[in-house]
Design an enzyme around this catalytic site. Structure first.
Site, PDB file in Angstrom:
ATOM      1  N   CYS A   1       0.841  -1.216   0.000  1.00 36.10           N
ATOM      2  CA  CYS A   1       0.000   0.000   0.000  1.00 36.10           C
ATOM      3  C   CYS A   1       0.865   1.251   0.000  1.00 36.10           C
ATOM      4  O   CYS A   1       0.517   2.251  -0.646  1.00 36.10           O
ATOM      5  CB  CYS A   1      -0.907   0.014   1.229  1.00 36.10           C
ATOM      6  SG  CYS A   1      -2.026  -1.380   1.310  1.00 36.10           S
TER       7      CYS A   1
HETATM    8  C1  BEZ Z   1       0.608  -4.584   1.798  1.00 36.92           C
HETATM    9  O1  BEZ Z   1       0.052  -3.539   1.487  1.00 36.92           O
HETATM   10  O2  BEZ Z   1       1.817  -4.721   1.764  1.00 36.92           O
HETATM   11  C2  BEZ Z   1      -0.206  -5.757   2.267  1.00 36.92           C
HETATM   12  C3  BEZ Z   1      -1.421  -5.526   2.900  1.00 36.92           C
HETATM   13  C4  BEZ Z   1      -2.154  -6.597   3.345  1.00 36.92           C
HETATM   14  C5  BEZ Z   1      -1.685  -7.893   3.127  1.00 36.92           C
HETATM   15  C6  BEZ Z   1      -0.477  -8.102   2.451  1.00 36.92           C
HETATM   16  C7  BEZ Z   1       0.263  -7.019   2.017  1.00 36.92           C
END
Ligand code: BEZ
Length: 211
Positions: A45
């Protein structure tokens, strides 16, 4: 509520990192992208929001405003935005909804319980200047989105809203487009004076008409 293409994108008011916003007022008479991400302070994200911030001018050229969402709170968003700015070399320049009560996530069906009960998946809604939903895509948490693809789709949507054409596989701005099946082949020269090719009676191409 389950939303489909062509439905009116529901309006809402929400607390965001840029204050309380009415979604329709924010969009004005332009286009919009509403996209959710699973959680603050997560690696994928972080890269996604940085990538969107860097595309600010590209979205502006397309008269498109973006708004992000997660179910984390405002204080969390503020600290995380500082991290995004620092690590991605940009300034987050769009609002992030703090959807702690999941009001907007549920309105847009962004929580898919068989994937994760508590967090939003990576949903994207492209909303036209008529407030109708033009595109919906859903990615899993483990896969960051390709925001260049969103720009490409908006180019296609804005072009095909104004001309009787469709865009073929992997089309990019400037490439030939497909003449809509509703146009008779004999009517093509008048409508598309730049020329056309008839590859099959149902497959006719013409140079991109708005360039
Ligand atoms: C991420 O944004 O890195 C992420 C968020 C939830 C689960 C796995 C990765």
């Amino acid at each position: 509520m389950s939303l489909r293409l062509g439905d009116i994108a529901p309006n809402f008011q929400a607390e965001t990192s840029m204050g309380k916003i009415d979604f329709y007022e924010y969009l004005g008479d332009g286009w919009g992208i509403l996209f959710s991400h699973p959680a603050d302070y997560t690696p994928v994200c972080t890269t996604e929001l940085g990538a969107v911030a860097k595309l600010k001018e590209e979205f502006a050229k397309r008269n498109t405003k973006v708004m992000a969402l997660s179910v984390d709170g405002l204080e969390s968003h503020k600290g995380w935005i500082a991290d995004i700015n620092e690590t991605q070399g940009t300034e987050v320049n769009f609002p992030i909804i703090a959807d702690k009560d999941k009001k907007v996530s549920e309105l847009y069906d962004m929580i898919h319980p068989n994937s994760n009960e508590n967090f939003t998946v990576r949903s994207v809604f492209v909303i036209g200047n008529d407030k109708k939903i033009k595109l919906m895509i859903t990615y899993p948490a483990s896969t960051g989105r390709n925001f260049d693809e969103l720009l490409r789709v908006i180019d296609s949507l804005q072009l095909t809203a104004n001309y009787s054409v469709a865009t073929p596989a992997n089309w990019k701005q400037g490439e030939d487009v497909v003449v809509s099946p509703s146009i008779k082949t004999e009517d093509i020269p008048a409508k598309f004076p730049k020329g056309h090719k008839v590859i099959k009676p149902y497959l006719r191409t013409t140079p991109q008409p708005d360039l």
